[in-house]
Write a protein that holds these residues in place. Structure first.
Motif, short mmCIF file in Angstrom:
data_model
loop_
_atom_site.label_atom_id
_atom_site.label_comp_id
_atom_site.label_asym_id
_atom_site.label_seq_id
_atom_site.Cartn_x
_atom_site.Cartn_y
_atom_site.Cartn_z
N SER A 325 0.82 -1.21 0.00
CA SER A 325 0.00 0.00 0.00
C SER A 325 0.85 1.26 0.00
O SER A 325 0.35 2.34 -0.29
N GLY A 326 2.14 1.17 0.29
CA GLY A 326 2.99 2.35 0.26
C GLY A 326 3.45 2.72 -1.13
O GLY A 326 4.00 3.79 -1.33
N GLY A 327 3.22 1.84 -2.09
CA GLY A 327 3.60 2.13 -3.46
C GLY A 327 5.10 2.09 -3.67
O GLY A 327 5.85 1.53 -2.87
N ILE A 328 5.53 2.69 -4.78
CA ILE A 328 6.95 2.72 -5.12
C ILE A 328 7.74 3.39 -4.00
O ILE A 328 8.87 3.01 -3.70
N ALA A 329 7.12 4.40 -3.36
CA ALA A 329 7.80 5.17 -2.33
C ALA A 329 8.37 4.26 -1.25
O ALA A 329 9.47 4.47 -0.74
N GLN A 330 7.60 3.20 -0.91
CA GLN A 330 8.02 2.28 0.14
C GLN A 330 9.32 1.58 -0.25
O GLN A 330 10.20 1.38 0.59
N GLN A 331 9.42 1.23 -1.55
CA GLN A 331 10.60 0.49 -2.01
C GLN A 331 11.83 1.40 -2.09
O GLN A 331 12.94 0.96 -1.80
N ILE A 332 11.62 2.64 -2.54
CA ILE A 332 12.78 3.49 -2.80
C ILE A 332 13.12 4.37 -1.61
O ILE A 332 14.05 5.17 -1.69
N ALA A 333 12.40 4.21 -0.50
CA ALA A 333 12.62 5.09 0.65
C ALA A 333 14.10 5.15 1.08
O ALA A 333 14.62 6.25 1.28
N PRO A 334 14.80 3.99 1.20
CA PRO A 334 16.21 4.08 1.64
C PRO A 334 17.07 4.87 0.65
O PRO A 334 17.91 5.68 1.07
N VAL A 335 16.86 4.66 -0.65
CA VAL A 335 17.63 5.36 -1.66
C VAL A 335 17.42 6.87 -1.54
O VAL A 335 18.36 7.66 -1.57
N VAL A 336 16.13 7.24 -1.41
CA VAL A 336 15.82 8.66 -1.33
C VAL A 336 16.44 9.28 -0.09
O VAL A 336 17.01 10.37 -0.11
N ARG A 337 16.37 8.51 1.02
CA ARG A 337 16.94 9.00 2.28
C ARG A 337 18.43 9.24 2.13
O ARG A 337 18.99 10.25 2.54
N TRP A 338 19.09 8.29 1.45
CA TRP A 338 20.54 8.38 1.25
C TRP A 338 20.89 9.58 0.36
O TRP A 338 21.79 10.35 0.64
N LEU A 339 20.10 9.74 -0.71
CA LEU A 339 20.37 10.82 -1.66
C LEU A 339 20.20 12.19 -1.01
O LEU A 339 20.90 13.14 -1.37
N THR A 340 19.29 12.30 -0.06
CA THR A 340 19.05 13.59 0.57
C THR A 340 19.90 13.77 1.82
O THR A 340 19.63 14.64 2.63
N GLY A 341 20.90 12.93 2.00
CA GLY A 341 21.87 13.18 3.04
C GLY A 341 21.71 12.33 4.28
O GLY A 341 22.53 12.40 5.18
N GLY A 342 20.69 11.49 4.33
CA GLY A 342 20.48 10.66 5.51
C GLY A 342 21.21 9.33 5.37
O GLY A 342 22.02 9.14 4.46
N ARG A 343 20.93 8.39 6.27
CA ARG A 343 21.54 7.09 6.19
C ARG A 343 20.69 6.18 5.32
O ARG A 343 19.49 6.35 5.24
N PHE A 344 21.39 5.20 4.73
CA PHE A 344 20.67 4.28 3.87
C PHE A 344 19.69 3.46 4.70
O PHE A 344 18.52 3.32 4.35
N LYS A 345 20.19 2.93 5.83
CA LYS A 345 19.31 2.19 6.73
C LYS A 345 18.99 3.09 7.90
O LYS A 345 19.89 3.69 8.51
N GLU A 346 17.73 3.19 8.21
CA GLU A 346 17.35 4.04 9.33
C GLU A 346 16.23 3.34 10.09
O GLU A 346 15.20 3.03 9.51
N ALA A 347 16.50 3.08 11.35
CA ALA A 347 15.52 2.31 12.11
C ALA A 347 14.34 3.17 12.52
O ALA A 347 13.19 2.81 12.33
N ASP A 348 14.65 4.36 13.08
CA ASP A 348 13.55 5.17 13.62
C ASP A 348 13.14 6.25 12.62
O ASP A 348 13.83 6.52 11.63
N HIS A 349 12.03 6.85 12.89
CA HIS A 349 11.35 7.88 12.10
C HIS A 349 11.82 7.94 10.64
O HIS A 349 12.56 8.83 10.24
N ALA A 350 11.35 6.96 9.86
CA ALA A 350 11.69 6.93 8.43
C ALA A 350 11.02 8.10 7.73
O ALA A 350 9.82 8.30 7.83
N SER A 351 11.83 8.89 7.05
CA SER A 351 11.28 10.02 6.33
C SER A 351 11.09 9.61 4.88
O SER A 351 12.04 9.42 4.15
N GLY A 352 9.84 9.46 4.48
CA GLY A 352 9.53 8.93 3.16
C GLY A 352 9.80 9.91 2.03
O GLY A 352 9.98 9.51 0.89
N SER A 353 9.79 11.21 2.31
CA SER A 353 9.82 12.14 1.19
C SER A 353 11.16 12.83 1.03
O SER A 353 12.06 12.60 1.77
#
Lengths: 353, 313
Positions: A325-353
């Motif tokens: 139900s999260g769509g493509i966003a759910q799959q690419i969340a780690p990549v997006v997080r990494w590209l925007t300066g965060g960590r690839f794996k993030e346990a808490d408060h996943a920022s989807g956008s």
């Protein structure tokens, strides 16, 4: 997604080894854009459609993803923008930029009408009204001979300096980037938080002092302005306005790309929009798909190549809704997080956008 | 008396055509209301599921694909069964997994279903459409005026059978709600948890309702499509604005989405309004019918959301 993501300031010191791979990744994305612009008119044409659909997807995301109002009439807003841009540029020989502004304005005004209805009617009934509104626009306004130049369609000629597909693609990419930035600013602003509150619960939002009426109208008008701008770009992209192009089919496609992309997620919607913009034109050229179609008799094979993308889109939608139900966003969340300066794996408060 | 309107079609003919078309809208609306009553879902696939049943019947009549050529009555029977199974399948594989999802998600899902079925029909049939035979055979007689008028003035057994079949189906659907199963559907719609406590199988009721809705949609689709070309995603389908879906939903809204008789009467009224609007709207205004229907829907939803014939529950 937004509530609770506090910047701890831990990333304050720039780390060259962390920045470098990201910079390379962003450069690669920029390289793809440059490649699309330089490969040829056909590729640039496909890429232009993708860039315009990104604007439409973000526009729909403002009402559907942030404010929680399902619009099934977005093709009407896009079409209104396309119509007025084509009309002003051809009948009144308005400059390119003025025609774009008029297009955006047309979308905004139509959306304001829907917004006023949305103040009284909500939920499923509102979707029904938007559906009928879009179809009514298509059958009435988009068929007025004085505006659309009769059956031939209203021409929307690009100015001389944008005549090549590649240059026009770069302009549309600029629109897409501007829309993305606007969307980013919106979600970080008071207006964005007000919209999230309205989506969560209108009554609670009102009791917390959120101006529900104002922000609902604001969301619709902003969405309409973006949709109108995208429509104007669409008209200039095909250099023509044809009312029959803006059928309900298109509205469903817009909803598809937003939902499969991931409602409410900026990155997901962008990827979904690009995916569905390219699906119709690129899927029939893919070799495995051609091979599959070749298994059938000639006539059926032709049908599969023509109508296959619609079926695949519907299938993807149903699979997304039932299994992911999260769509493509759910799959690419780690990549997006990494590209925007965060960590690839993030346990808490996943920022989807 | 001024019999001929601006379009040149006599008023009784407008009414008769409106009734024939309107019965179809009414049956589609019945299916929509039934699903809404049972599970609060706006089923945007109602018309397309019906059209898929009609499509299977079409395949049987013409022997398309792997299907052998079959006699017409048998084809219709198979089409009805297929439409019912389509409704059941949609419930099992799309609606039930999403039972607890937001209602807007389910709406998108039904729209996706409709898109899928329309594309599937297009995949098989392509652009060279086929015609579903007339139900009542080719014989025609002039109901109004003389038979020397244009062909569109002639009414045949097709139209009579259409109205009889659709009114009969509507009565059967209303009668269904007087039975124990109808009561069970109502109970589930009011409170699924309480209904399951008293021994009603909620999932079975949901399946039952979607099966009936598929059947109703197929009846309406076969009857309204008889004698017309079947164009996938075209007039029969989901996409076209004047297509039945918008009118069926407006009809259902006229009945407040909960009244079966209101939905059917609303469908009848819309069929007539559509014919009259098509004749009286000036030809300089394109899409006159769509404007009238949109205005009607807005007025009903804004002024009386419970519907003109709906009950306040």
């Amino acid at each position: 997604m937004t509530a609770g993501t506090y910047d701890t300031g831990l990333r304050a010191r720039p780390d060259v080894f962390a920045l470098l791979p990201r910079a390379v990744a962003w450069l690669a994305i920029g390289g793809v854009v440059a490649l699309c612009a330089s490969t040829g008119a056909t590729v640039a044409g496909y890429a232009t459609l993708a860039a315009i659909y990104v604007v439409v997807g973000l526009s729909l995301n403002v009402v559907l993803g942030y404010t929680g109002q399902l619009s099934l009439g977005h093709q009407g807003l896009v079409g209104a923008g396309a119509l007025l841009a084509a009309y002003t540029s051809t009948a009144h020989s308005a400059p390119f930029v003025v025609a774009l502004l008029f297009g955006a304005l047309a979308g905004g005004i139509c959306a304001l009408v829907v917004g006023f209805v949305a103040l009284r009617i909500s939920g499923l009934y509102l979707s029904l009204v938007t559906l009928v509104f879009g179809v009514t626009l298509q059958q009435s306004l988009f068929e007025v001979n004085a505006l659309t130049g009769g059956g031939a369609g209203e021409p929307a000629n690009r100015p001389h300096f944008l005549f090549s597909n590649s240059r026009f693609f770069l302009v549309c990419t600029a629109f897409a980037i501007a829309a993305t930035y606007l969307d980013y600013r919106l979600t970080k602003s008071k207006a964005g938080r007000a919209m999230f509150a309205i989506k969560a619960d209108e009554r609670v939002a009102a009791s917390m002092g959120v101006n529900v009426v104002g922000y609902k109208l604001f969301a619709f008008v902003l969405s309409g302005l973006l949709a109108g701008l995208a429509g104007a770009a669409l008209a200039f992209s095909s250099q023509q306005f044809n009312g029959s192009d803006y059928s309900f089919n298109l509205a469903i496609l817009f909803v598809l790309m937003t939902v499969v992309g991931g409602v409410g997620s900026r990155a997901g919607v962008i990827v979904g929009s690009i995916f569905f913009a390219l699906l119709g034109s690129l899927l029939p050229t893919l070799r495995p798909f051609k091979w599959f179609a070749g298994l059938f008799p000639t006539q059926t094979a032709a049908n599969i190549l023509q109508f296959g993308p619609g079926f695949v889109g519907a299938l993807l939608l149903l699979l997304t809704l039932t299994f992911n139900s999260g769509g493509i966003a759910q799959q690419i969340a780690p990549v997006v997080r990494w590209l925007t300066g965060g960590r690839f794996k993030e346990a808490d408060h996943a920022s989807g956008s | 008396m001024h019999v001929f309107a601006s379009g040149g079609v006599a008023v009784p003919v407008q009414l008769a055509t409106g009734i024939v078309v309107g019965c179809g809208y009414g049956i589609f609306a019945l299916g929509i209301v039934l699903v809404y009553k049972a599970s609060r879902i706006f089923n945007f696939a109602q018309c397309e599921i019906g059209a898929f049943g009609a499509f299977i019947a079409l395949c049987c009549v013409h022997g398309i694909g792997f299907v052998p050529k079959l006699p017409f009555p048998l084809a219709i029977l198979i089409g009805l069964v297929a439409g019912t199974l389509t409704g059941l399948g949609a419930e099992r594989f799309v609606i039930r997994p999403l039972f607890s999802a937001p209602r807007a998600t389910l709406l998108v899902a039904t729209a996706g279903l409709a898109l899928g079925f329309a594309s599937l029909e297009a995949l098989i049939l392509g652009t060279n459409f086929k015609v579903l035979p007339n139900i009542g055979g080719p014989s025609k007689f002039a109901l109004f005026g003389s038979s020397s008028d244009s062909n569109s003035y002639l009414y045949g057994w097709t139209q009579i059978t259409t109205v009889l079949a659709l009114v009969g189906t509507a009565l059967a659907a209303v009668a269904f709600f007087r039975t124990r199963y109808g009561a069970a559907v109502l109970a589930v719609s009011q409170d699924p948890t309480a209904a399951s406590v008293v021994g009603i199988k909620v999932s079975r009721i949901s399946a039952l309702v979607w099966g009936i809705a598929g059947f109703l949609g197929t009846v309406a689709a076969i009857v309204t499509l008889a004698g017309k070309p079947f164009i996938p995603g075209g007039e029969s389908g989901f996409y076209t604005g004047t297509g039945p879906l918008i009118l069926a939903f407006t009809a259902a809204a006229l009945g407040g989405m909960t009244s079966l008789s209101g939905a059917f009467v609303g469908g009848l009224a819309l069929g007539i309004i559509e014919q009259v609007a098509a004749n009286y709207m000036p030809s300089s205004v394109p899409g006159g019918t769509a404007i009238v229907v949109f205005a009607l829907l807005l007025v009903v939803l804004l002024a009386k959301p419970t519907g003109l014939l709906g009950k306040t529950t």
